[in-house]
Design a protein around this motif. Structure first.
Motif, mmCIF file in Angstrom:
data_model
loop_
_atom_site.group_PDB
_atom_site.id
_atom_site.type_symbol
_atom_site.label_atom_id
_atom_site.label_comp_id
_atom_site.label_asym_id
_atom_site.label_seq_id
_atom_site.Cartn_x
_atom_site.Cartn_y
_atom_site.Cartn_z
ATOM 1 N N GLY A 58 0.830 -1.198 0.000
ATOM 2 C CA GLY A 58 0.000 0.000 0.000
ATOM 3 C C GLY A 58 0.860 1.241 0.000
ATOM 4 O O GLY A 58 2.014 1.211 -0.409
ATOM 5 N N LYS A 59 0.288 2.341 0.490
ATOM 6 C CA LYS A 59 0.989 3.607 0.567
ATOM 7 C C LYS A 59 0.894 4.113 1.998
ATOM 8 O O LYS A 59 -0.135 3.975 2.652
ATOM 9 C CB LYS A 59 0.337 4.608 -0.393
ATOM 10 N N VAL A 60 1.990 4.688 2.497
ATOM 11 C CA VAL A 60 1.983 5.244 3.851
ATOM 12 C C VAL A 60 1.082 6.473 3.835
ATOM 13 O O VAL A 60 1.382 7.464 3.180
ATOM 14 C CB VAL A 60 3.407 5.607 4.326
ATOM 15 N N PHE A 61 -0.048 6.375 4.530
ATOM 16 C CA PHE A 61 -1.024 7.464 4.568
ATOM 17 C C PHE A 61 -0.665 8.483 5.644
ATOM 18 O O PHE A 61 -0.705 9.680 5.415
ATOM 19 C CB PHE A 61 -2.420 6.889 4.819
ATOM 20 N N LYS A 62 -0.281 7.984 6.822
ATOM 21 C CA LYS A 62 0.013 8.876 7.935
ATOM 22 C C LYS A 62 0.927 8.168 8.927
ATOM 23 O O LYS A 62 0.804 6.980 9.162
ATOM 24 C CB LYS A 62 -1.290 9.273 8.627
ATOM 25 N N VAL A 82 -4.501 0.870 1.956
ATOM 26 C CA VAL A 82 -4.468 -0.406 1.253
ATOM 27 C C VAL A 82 -5.809 -0.574 0.553
ATOM 28 O O VAL A 82 -6.854 -0.617 1.225
ATOM 29 C CB VAL A 82 -4.226 -1.578 2.236
ATOM 30 N N MET A 83 -5.800 -0.639 -0.766
ATOM 31 C CA MET A 83 -7.020 -0.783 -1.557
ATOM 32 C C MET A 83 -8.060 0.273 -1.178
ATOM 33 O O MET A 83 -9.212 -0.037 -0.918
ATOM 34 C CB MET A 83 -7.578 -2.204 -1.412
ATOM 35 N N LYS A 84 -7.624 1.529 -1.088
ATOM 36 C CA LYS A 84 -8.479 2.689 -0.806
ATOM 37 C C LYS A 84 -9.035 2.697 0.616
ATOM 38 O O LYS A 84 -9.942 3.443 0.924
ATOM 39 C CB LYS A 84 -9.646 2.779 -1.809
ATOM 40 N N MET A 85 -8.477 1.867 1.501
ATOM 41 C CA MET A 85 -8.918 1.837 2.895
ATOM 42 C C MET A 85 -7.750 2.194 3.803
ATOM 43 O O MET A 85 -6.626 1.752 3.570
ATOM 44 C CB MET A 85 -9.439 0.438 3.273
ATOM 45 N N GLN A 106 4.951 7.307 0.827
ATOM 46 C CA GLN A 106 5.836 6.276 0.290
ATOM 47 C C GLN A 106 5.055 4.996 -0.003
ATOM 48 O O GLN A 106 4.256 4.546 0.809
ATOM 49 C CB GLN A 106 6.944 5.977 1.302
ATOM 50 N N ALA A 107 5.272 4.399 -1.157
ATOM 51 C CA ALA A 107 4.686 3.104 -1.496
ATOM 52 C C ALA A 107 5.505 2.007 -0.823
ATOM 53 O O ALA A 107 6.731 2.072 -0.802
ATOM 54 C CB ALA A 107 4.678 2.901 -3.004
ATOM 55 N N VAL A 108 4.819 1.031 -0.239
ATOM 56 C CA VAL A 108 5.497 -0.072 0.439
ATOM 57 C C VAL A 108 4.899 -1.406 -0.007
ATOM 58 O O VAL A 108 3.734 -1.477 -0.375
ATOM 59 C CB VAL A 108 5.405 0.043 1.981
ATOM 60 N N GLU A 109 5.710 -2.425 0.032
ATOM 61 C CA GLU A 109 5.272 -3.788 -0.257
ATOM 62 C C GLU A 109 5.047 -4.522 1.067
ATOM 63 O O GLU A 109 5.545 -4.102 2.111
ATOM 64 C CB GLU A 109 6.337 -4.529 -1.081
#
Length: 119
Positions: A58-62, A82-85, A106-109
């Motif tokens: 996903g992406k680090v939102f906060k 993750v998947m818009k959540m 940042q995008a993370v796996e």
């Protein structure tokens, strides 16, 4: 047939998916688990002994907790999108945040080190 690697609860599986003629039903015979790829942790002299890793890509939102913050088990450390959540990644036990290894946006796996903490 298509081959995929799927990670479930931190364990990666190689699967082959075959579409059956027009029924829309696919089968996925599961192979033996393979080691999930792990990102190399950032070199940090203040890294803690407890690793906090991403459970999904996903992406680090906060970033919810700063280095030095005392946290209790279940307190959010990082929030991933993750998947818009919004999905909080929480402290596994009581302790102090020792390092934050990612930045907002940042995008993370799955399996990437997000933060560390000490008891």
């Amino acid at each position: 047939m298509k081959n995929y690697t799927i990670t479930v609860n931190g364990t990666a599986y190689d699967v082959t998916v075959e579409e059956k003629g027009g029924s829309g039903v696919a089968t996925a015979p599961v192979a033996a688990p393979v080691a999930a790829p792990k990102a190399a942790p950032a070199a940090s002299g203040s890294a803690g002994s407890i690793k906090i890793e991403a459970g999904a890509a996903g992406k680090v939102f906060k970033i919810e907790s700063a280095v030095g913050t005392k946290v209790k088990a279940g307190d959010p450390i990082v929030v991933l999108e993750v998947m818009k959540m919004e999905t909080p990644v929480v402290a596994p036990k009581d302790g102090v945040v020792a390092s934050i290894e990612v930045s907002e946006g940042q995008a993370v796996e799955a399996g990437v080190l997000l933060a560390t903490m000490n008891e």
